[in-house]
Design a protein around this motif. Structure first.
Motif, mmCIF file in Angstrom:
data_model
loop_
_atom_site.group_PDB
_atom_site.id
_atom_site.type_symbol
_atom_site.label_atom_id
_atom_site.label_comp_id
_atom_site.label_asym_id
_atom_site.label_seq_id
_atom_site.Cartn_x
_atom_site.Cartn_y
_atom_site.Cartn_z
ATOM 1 N N CYS A 1 38.050 29.276 27.101
ATOM 2 C CA CYS A 1 37.815 27.847 27.290
ATOM 3 C C CYS A 1 36.676 27.455 26.361
ATOM 4 N N ARG A 2 36.986 26.664 25.358
ATOM 5 C CA ARG A 2 35.954 26.262 24.386
ATOM 6 C C ARG A 2 34.910 25.351 25.019
ATOM 7 N N CYS A 3 35.263 24.694 26.110
ATOM 8 C CA CYS A 3 34.313 23.787 26.777
ATOM 9 C C CYS A 3 33.363 24.541 27.706
ATOM 10 N N GLY A 4 33.682 25.793 28.025
ATOM 11 C CA GLY A 4 32.799 26.617 28.838
ATOM 12 C C GLY A 4 32.822 26.301 30.327
ATOM 13 N N THR A 5 33.976 25.944 30.860
ATOM 14 C CA THR A 5 34.047 25.605 32.286
ATOM 15 C C THR A 5 34.335 26.823 33.170
ATOM 16 N N TYR A 6 33.931 27.980 32.734
ATOM 17 C CA TYR A 6 34.248 29.216 33.457
ATOM 18 C C TYR A 6 33.757 29.222 34.896
ATOM 19 N N ASN A 7 32.571 28.713 35.159
ATOM 20 C CA ASN A 7 32.061 28.708 36.538
ATOM 21 C C ASN A 7 32.899 27.789 37.420
ATOM 22 N N ALA B 1 35.164 28.881 40.622
ATOM 23 C CA ALA B 1 34.984 28.193 41.905
ATOM 24 C C ALA B 1 36.311 27.639 42.417
ATOM 25 N N ALA B 2 37.107 27.077 41.532
ATOM 26 C CA ALA B 2 38.389 26.528 41.933
ATOM 27 C C ALA B 2 39.320 27.620 42.450
ATOM 28 N N ILE B 3 39.379 28.736 41.754
ATOM 29 C CA ILE B 3 40.231 29.850 42.172
ATOM 30 C C ILE B 3 39.770 30.385 43.529
ATOM 31 N N LEU B 4 38.482 30.600 43.666
ATOM 32 C CA LEU B 4 37.965 31.139 44.928
ATOM 33 C C LEU B 4 38.172 30.167 46.087
ATOM 34 N N SER B 5 38.114 28.870 45.815
ATOM 35 C CA SER B 5 38.343 27.902 46.892
ATOM 36 C C SER B 5 39.793 27.950 47.370
ATOM 37 N N VAL B 6 40.733 28.118 46.461
ATOM 38 C CA VAL B 6 42.141 28.241 46.845
ATOM 39 C C VAL B 6 42.345 29.535 47.628
ATOM 40 N N SER B 7 41.718 30.590 47.171
ATOM 41 C CA SER B 7 41.821 31.880 47.861
ATOM 42 C C SER B 7 41.293 31.774 49.287
ATOM 43 N N LYS C 1 48.871 35.357 43.302
ATOM 44 C CA LYS C 1 50.143 35.900 43.809
ATOM 45 C C LYS C 1 50.012 37.406 44.028
ATOM 46 N N ALA C 2 49.365 38.088 43.086
ATOM 47 C CA ALA C 2 49.190 39.539 43.180
ATOM 48 C C ALA C 2 48.049 39.929 44.117
ATOM 49 N N THR C 3 46.991 39.113 44.133
ATOM 50 C CA THR C 3 45.786 39.403 44.922
ATOM 51 C C THR C 3 45.357 38.106 45.605
ATOM 52 N N PRO C 4 45.903 37.826 46.796
ATOM 53 C CA PRO C 4 45.629 36.539 47.444
ATOM 54 C C PRO C 4 44.155 36.256 47.741
ATOM 55 N N ARG C 5 43.356 37.272 47.932
ATOM 56 C CA ARG C 5 41.932 37.076 48.228
ATOM 57 C C ARG C 5 41.067 37.925 47.286
ATOM 58 N N PRO C 6 41.047 37.543 46.015
ATOM 59 C CA PRO C 6 40.276 38.338 45.058
ATOM 60 C C PRO C 6 38.770 38.132 45.241
ATOM 61 N N SER C 7 38.019 39.146 44.860
ATOM 62 C CA SER C 7 36.561 39.020 44.837
ATOM 63 C C SER C 7 36.168 38.214 43.597
ATOM 64 N N GLU C 8 34.896 37.819 43.539
ATOM 65 C CA GLU C 8 34.416 37.115 42.339
ATOM 66 C C GLU C 8 34.629 37.969 41.099
ATOM 67 N N GLN C 9 34.347 39.262 41.225
ATOM 68 C CA GLN C 9 34.499 40.167 40.083
ATOM 69 C C GLN C 9 35.967 40.268 39.662
#
Length: 152
Positions: A133-139, A143-149, A114-122
């Motif tokens: 996330c205890r399961c470690g699904t950070y990557n 990927a999910a966030i960047l795909s929506v962006s 909402k604040a940054t519609p096209r954020p960089s990976e960083q």
């Protein structure tokens, strides 16, 4: 005890609770919205993330007395049918493992987009680093966030 009128997911709720009661417990135990999770209770893990006026906040340490006329959105209010672009991307990218942190992750990601519609990976990494996330699904989360962006 005090009477508060708070806006949650577009509806006004009258609650009679102690002034220092965290918003998390109002949402879960008083209003009955179970999507927001309790994690650490110290605003460190992000499981309890909700929006206040489209900005991510940690509801476990946010007292109801500080809500005022602000608009609160929980995971239930993000999308009536669970079809918000982030929720769909979470499924597409197989993000959830145990799923416990995911509502907080999605709410934090929604505030970021909402604040940054096209954020960089960083920018995604920086914005999401406070949600654990205890399961470690950070990557997969990134990927999910960047795909929506990329689709917006």
């Amino acid at each position: 005890m005090a009477e508060y009128s708070i806006w949650v997911n577009g509806k006004q709720h009258a609650v009679n609770v102690p002034e220092d009661m965290p918003l998390l417990w109002i949402l879960r135990d008083v209003i009955g919205l179970k999507g927001t999770k309790f994690g650490c209770g110290m605003a460190q893990c992000g499981a309890c993330t909700v929006h206040m006026n489209d900005v991510a906040i940690r509801s476990c340490s946010f007292p109801v007395s500080a809500v005022g006329e602000n608009k609160i959105t929980t995971i239930e209010g993000l999308s009536e049918h669970g079809d918000h672009p982030l929720q769909l991307a979470w499924q597409k990218h197989l993000v959830p493992q145990c799923g416990y942190c995911q509502t907080g992750q999605i709410m934090n990601a929604a505030a970021l987009l909402k604040a940054t519609p096209r954020p960089s990976e960083q920018e995604v990494e920086q914005a999401m680093e406070g949600n654990l996330c205890r399961c470690g699904t950070y990557n997969r989360i990134k990927a999910a966030i960047l795909s929506v962006s990329a689709e917006s």
